[in-house]
Design a protein around this motif. Structure first.
Motif, short mmCIF file in Angstrom:
data_model
loop_
_atom_site.label_atom_id
_atom_site.label_comp_id
_atom_site.label_asym_id
_atom_site.label_seq_id
_atom_site.Cartn_x
_atom_site.Cartn_y
_atom_site.Cartn_z
N PRO A 91 0.81 -1.23 0.00
CA PRO A 91 0.00 0.00 0.00
C PRO A 91 0.84 1.27 0.00
CG PRO A 91 -0.06 -1.08 2.15
CD PRO A 91 0.59 -2.04 1.21
N LEU A 92 2.03 1.24 0.62
CA LEU A 92 2.87 2.44 0.67
C LEU A 92 3.40 2.81 -0.72
CD1 LEU A 92 4.91 2.02 3.99
CD2 LEU A 92 2.91 3.45 3.53
N ALA A 93 3.58 1.82 -1.58
CA ALA A 93 4.00 2.12 -2.95
C ALA A 93 2.91 2.89 -3.68
CB ALA A 93 4.33 0.82 -3.70
N ALA A 94 1.66 2.51 -3.45
CA ALA A 94 0.54 3.23 -4.06
C ALA A 94 0.42 4.64 -3.49
CB ALA A 94 -0.76 2.45 -3.86
N VAL A 95 0.66 4.78 -2.18
CA VAL A 95 0.63 6.10 -1.54
C VAL A 95 1.72 7.00 -2.14
CG1 VAL A 95 1.04 7.36 0.61
CG2 VAL A 95 -0.41 5.32 0.61
N VAL B 14 -2.59 -0.40 -11.65
CA VAL B 14 -1.68 -0.49 -12.80
C VAL B 14 -0.31 -0.98 -12.32
CG1 VAL B 14 -0.63 0.76 -14.71
CG2 VAL B 14 -2.93 1.38 -13.92
N SER B 15 -0.01 -2.23 -12.62
CA SER B 15 1.18 -2.88 -12.05
C SER B 15 2.47 -2.17 -12.42
CB SER B 15 1.23 -4.34 -12.50
OG SER B 15 0.12 -5.06 -12.02
N TRP B 16 2.64 -1.84 -13.71
CA TRP B 16 3.91 -1.25 -14.12
C TRP B 16 4.13 0.12 -13.47
CZ3 TRP B 16 3.93 3.52 -16.37
CH2 TRP B 16 2.76 3.96 -16.97
N LEU B 17 3.03 0.84 -13.19
CA LEU B 17 3.15 2.14 -12.54
C LEU B 17 3.48 1.98 -11.06
CD1 LEU B 17 2.87 5.22 -12.74
CD2 LEU B 17 0.40 4.93 -12.41
N LYS B 18 2.79 1.08 -10.41
CA LYS B 18 3.02 0.84 -8.99
C LYS B 18 4.44 0.32 -8.74
CE LYS B 18 1.03 -1.75 -5.12
NZ LYS B 18 -0.03 -2.73 -4.74
N ARG B 19 4.93 -0.50 -9.66
CA ARG B 19 6.26 -1.08 -9.49
C ARG B 19 7.35 -0.01 -9.46
NH1 ARG B 19 6.21 -3.98 -13.79
NH2 ARG B 19 4.91 -5.62 -12.88
N ARG B 20 7.12 1.12 -10.11
CA ARG B 20 8.11 2.20 -10.13
C ARG B 20 8.31 2.84 -8.75
NH1 ARG B 20 9.74 3.97 -15.07
NH2 ARG B 20 8.66 3.10 -16.89
N PHE B 21 7.36 2.64 -7.86
CA PHE B 21 7.45 3.23 -6.52
C PHE B 21 7.70 2.17 -5.45
CE2 PHE B 21 4.84 5.93 -9.20
CZ PHE B 21 5.47 7.16 -9.06
N CYS C 266 -7.37 20.62 -4.08
CA CYS C 266 -6.93 19.98 -5.33
C CYS C 266 -6.15 18.71 -5.04
CB CYS C 266 -6.08 20.94 -6.15
SG CYS C 266 -6.97 22.35 -6.84
N PHE C 267 -5.28 18.78 -4.02
CA PHE C 267 -4.44 17.62 -3.68
C PHE C 267 -5.30 16.44 -3.22
CE2 PHE C 267 -2.06 15.03 -0.66
CZ PHE C 267 -0.96 14.69 -1.43
N ILE C 268 -6.25 16.71 -2.36
CA ILE C 268 -7.12 15.63 -1.85
C ILE C 268 -7.90 14.98 -2.99
CG2 ILE C 268 -9.17 15.15 -0.44
CD1 ILE C 268 -8.10 17.34 1.49
N LEU C 269 -8.43 15.80 -3.88
CA LEU C 269 -9.19 15.28 -5.01
C LEU C 269 -8.31 14.44 -5.93
CD1 LEU C 269 -11.74 15.11 -6.75
CD2 LEU C 269 -11.06 17.29 -7.81
N LEU C 270 -7.15 14.97 -6.29
CA LEU C 270 -6.25 14.27 -7.20
C LEU C 270 -5.68 13.01 -6.56
CD1 LEU C 270 -4.46 17.33 -8.80
CD2 LEU C 270 -5.98 15.72 -9.97
N PHE C 271 -5.38 13.06 -5.27
CA PHE C 271 -4.87 11.88 -4.58
C PHE C 271 -5.92 10.77 -4.58
CE2 PHE C 271 -3.97 9.12 -1.02
CZ PHE C 271 -2.59 8.99 -1.06
N ALA C 272 -7.17 11.15 -4.32
CA ALA C 272 -8.26 10.16 -4.30
C ALA C 272 -8.43 9.49 -5.65
CB ALA C 272 -9.56 10.84 -3.87
N LEU C 273 -8.15 10.23 -6.73
CA LEU C 273 -8.25 9.66 -8.07
C LEU C 273 -7.00 8.86 -8.43
CD1 LEU C 273 -9.73 12.76 -9.96
CD2 LEU C 273 -10.95 10.67 -9.28
N SER C 274 -5.84 9.31 -7.97
CA SER C 274 -4.57 8.69 -8.35
C SER C 274 -4.30 7.38 -7.61
CB SER C 274 -3.41 9.65 -8.09
OG SER C 274 -3.54 10.84 -8.81
N TYR C 275 -4.69 7.32 -6.35
CA TYR C 275 -4.36 6.14 -5.54
C TYR C 275 -4.89 4.84 -6.15
CZ TYR C 275 -3.89 2.99 -1.58
OH TYR C 275 -3.57 1.91 -0.80
N PRO C 276 -6.18 4.73 -6.46
CA PRO C 276 -6.66 3.48 -7.07
C PRO C 276 -6.03 3.20 -8.43
CG PRO C 276 -8.39 5.15 -7.07
CD PRO C 276 -7.29 5.68 -6.23
#
Length: 216
Positions: free
Chosen positions: A44-48, A98-105, A83-93
């Motif tokens: 979960p921290l990688a997604a955060v 998306v595996s390749w994106l999550k793997r980068r973090f 703006c940050f709260i809204l964008l974070f809520a959209l970006s986290y899921p």
């Protein structure tokens, strides 16, 4: 929708691996179990981290652009936070899915630790430690992390060195990188059978005690 583990091998590759395990176990009383898992942890921290990386600069830019249209001004902290709260809520899921994106973090050290822990848990969950001659061996492949771990029971580890296991790991990892994972796993299984044959030769009363392929 198929999981990472389910889509990692074609049905033909699965059948071929099972056949190679059966052939390898005709040389040895050892029990060889290739296991494919989608991932060893949810991270979960990688997604955060990923969602924060996306949301933070985007929120700064959005607040600056939007704020100019309102009386609060272009650099208002509360507008930025909204703006940050809204964008974070959209970006986290998005990052979580998306595996390749999550793997980068994903931190390499954390991935290595979780794959090792996942292999140990699988070894005991699938009862590889309960073979008659203490000669079960798990070839554990965690698809999301792009990592491979070989875990052998006590009877085998007394006979075969870490360097020999690392050669097998390298065979599978290089095969995955070259998009020939099915062939690489078959090669690894054959090599394991050859290694075990010297110390744990096949006996007439030997029974196939474990699964020949596990996709979890």
């Amino acid at each position: 929708m198929a999981t990472l583990a389910q889509s990692f091998l074609t049905p033909a590759e699965q059948e071929k691996i099972t056949h190679h395990v059966e052939q390898a176990e005709k040389l040895t009383s050892g029990e060889i179990v290739p296991m494919i898992v989608s991932q060893s942890h949810s991270y979960p921290l990688a997604a955060v981290a990923g969602a924060t990386f996306i949301s933070l600069p985007t929120s700064l830019l959005a607040a600056h652009l939007i704020g100019g249209y309102f009386w609060i001004g272009p650099d208002n902290m509360w507008l930025f936070l909204a703006c940050f709260i809204l964008l974070f809520a959209l970006s986290y899921p998005l990052v979580q899915r998306v595996s390749w994106l999550k793997r980068r973090f994903l931190l390499p050290k954390r991935a290595a630790e979780e794959v090792q822990a996942g292999a140990v848990q699988a070894f005991f969950r699938e009862r590889l430690y309960r073979t008659r001659a203490q000669n079960g061996i798990l070839l554990y492949i965690s698809v999301f992390e792009h990592r491979v771990w070989v875990l052998a029971d006590a009877g085998i580890n007394e006979k075969i060195s870490h360097e020999q296991w690392q050669e097998i790991v390298n065979t599978v990892v290089n095969g995955i990188r070259n998009n020939r994972q099915g062939e690489a796993i078959c090669e690894a299984v054959t090599r394991i059978g050859t290694l075990l044959q010297e110390f744990f030769p096949y006996t007439e009363d030997d029974k196939d005690e474990l699964h020949n392929l596990i996709i979890d």
